[in-house]
Write an enzyme that holds these catalytic residues in place. Structure first.
Site, PDB file in Angstrom:
ATOM      1  N   PRO A 138     -77.961  75.152  -2.600  1.00  0.00           N
ATOM      2  CA  PRO A 138     -78.181  74.018  -3.478  1.00  0.00           C
ATOM      3  C   PRO A 138     -79.502  73.292  -3.251  1.00  0.00           C
ATOM      4  CG  PRO A 138     -76.426  73.546  -1.897  1.00  0.00           C
ATOM      5  CD  PRO A 138     -76.774  74.982  -1.756  1.00  0.00           C
ATOM      6  N   ASN A 139     -80.076  72.916  -4.379  1.00  0.00           N
ATOM      7  CA  ASN A 139     -81.279  72.093  -4.483  1.00  0.00           C
ATOM      8  C   ASN A 139     -82.568  72.820  -4.121  1.00  0.00           C
ATOM      9  OD1 ASN A 139     -79.818  69.725  -5.316  1.00  0.00           O
ATOM     10  ND2 ASN A 139     -79.115  69.555  -3.210  1.00  0.00           N
ATOM     11  N   ARG A 148     -89.016  68.356  -4.940  1.00  0.00           N
ATOM     12  CA  ARG A 148     -88.073  67.601  -4.128  1.00  0.00           C
ATOM     13  C   ARG A 148     -88.691  67.240  -2.778  1.00  0.00           C
ATOM     14  NH1 ARG A 148     -83.216  70.372  -0.826  1.00  0.00           N
ATOM     15  NH2 ARG A 148     -82.342  68.485   0.045  1.00  0.00           N
ATOM     16  N   TYR A 159     -90.344  69.270   2.299  1.00  0.00           N
ATOM     17  CA  TYR A 159     -90.262  70.648   1.818  1.00  0.00           C
ATOM     18  C   TYR A 159     -91.575  71.208   1.271  1.00  0.00           C
ATOM     19  CZ  TYR A 159     -85.311  69.698   2.270  1.00  0.00           C
ATOM     20  OH  TYR A 159     -84.081  69.368   2.759  1.00  0.00           O
ATOM     21  N   ASN A 187     -80.533  80.883   3.184  1.00  0.00           N
ATOM     22  CA  ASN A 187     -80.699  79.443   3.343  1.00  0.00           C
ATOM     23  C   ASN A 187     -79.610  78.803   2.491  1.00  0.00           C
ATOM     24  OD1 ASN A 187     -81.368  76.759   3.434  1.00  0.00           O
ATOM     25  ND2 ASN A 187     -83.559  77.074   3.116  1.00  0.00           N
ATOM     26  N   ALA A 245     -77.369  72.649   2.264  1.00  0.00           N
ATOM     27  CA  ALA A 245     -76.321  71.740   2.738  1.00  0.00           C
ATOM     28  C   ALA A 245     -74.998  72.456   2.993  1.00  0.00           C
ATOM     29  CB  ALA A 245     -76.118  70.606   1.734  1.00  0.00           C
ATOM     30  N   GLU A 266     -80.170  83.356   9.184  1.00  0.00           N
ATOM     31  CA  GLU A 266     -80.068  82.014   8.619  1.00  0.00           C
ATOM     32  C   GLU A 266     -81.425  81.337   8.732  1.00  0.00           C
ATOM     33  OE1 GLU A 266     -77.969  77.772   9.833  1.00  0.00           O
ATOM     34  OE2 GLU A 266     -77.118  79.626  10.624  1.00  0.00           O
ATOM     35  N   HIS A 292     -83.912  77.777   7.604  1.00  0.00           N
ATOM     36  CA  HIS A 292     -84.031  76.420   7.077  1.00  0.00           C
ATOM     37  C   HIS A 292     -85.509  76.053   7.091  1.00  0.00           C
ATOM     38  CE1 HIS A 292     -79.743  75.846   7.088  1.00  0.00           C
ATOM     39  NE2 HIS A 292     -79.731  76.419   8.279  1.00  0.00           N
ATOM     40  N   ARG A 342     -82.947  66.055  11.981  1.00  0.00           N
ATOM     41  CA  ARG A 342     -82.423  65.300  10.844  1.00  0.00           C
ATOM     42  C   ARG A 342     -81.064  64.684  11.193  1.00  0.00           C
ATOM     43  NH1 ARG A 342     -83.129  68.806   5.621  1.00  0.00           N
ATOM     44  NH2 ARG A 342     -82.808  66.755   4.690  1.00  0.00           N
TER      45      ARG A 342
END
Length: 138
Positions: free
Chosen positions: A10-11, A18, A23, A72, A75, A96, A98, A105
């Protein structure tokens, strides 16, 4: 020729727009074009969805026929037992990734349901995290 797929959650379709301070300013499409040119000896596909079930379906669809998955889950990494179980259920190795350093964070981002079943985890190197994951399969 290695057959790899990048699966984004998502996103991530909003990269370049964004939170550029986190990012960056590059869209994922622009980045993907660069990576495909750089790794022309690799069959590299991309799938993005904001829907958890679609991500699970894609992992299951490619999880027995591809040489690697760069995942990725965004969330969903921190909330989806289902995506974690899908990674555990397949044979194709998963890395995985990110873009940000999730440990820098919010506290809830420090846990991953994917990591225990992944070949490895790469985080915090911006979009280069994807490239490092691709290199791990070569």
């Amino acid at each position: 020729m290695k057959k790899l797929i990048i699966i984004n959650g998502p996103n991530l379709n909003l990269l370049g727009k964004r939170e550029p301070n986190v990012y960056g300013n590059l869209s994922f499409t622009e980045f993907l074009d660069t990576i495909k040119n750089k790794y022309s000896n690799v069959s590299l596909e991309h799938f993005q969805s904001n829907v958890e079930g679609e991500i699970i379906n894609k992992i299951q669809d490619v999880g027995f026929d591809y040489d690697g998955i760069v995942l990725n889950a965004a969330a969903y990494t921190h909330t989806s037992v289902g995506i974690g179980d899908a990674v555990k259920a397949i044979q194709t190795p998963v890395v995985e990734v990110h873009i940000s350093n999730t440990f820098g964070r919010e506290e809830f981002r420090h846990h991953s349901f994917i990591s225990p079943n992944a070949k490895g985890v790469i985080l915090g190197f911006g979009l280069q995290s994807y490239e490092l994951a691709i290199q791990s399969f070569l």
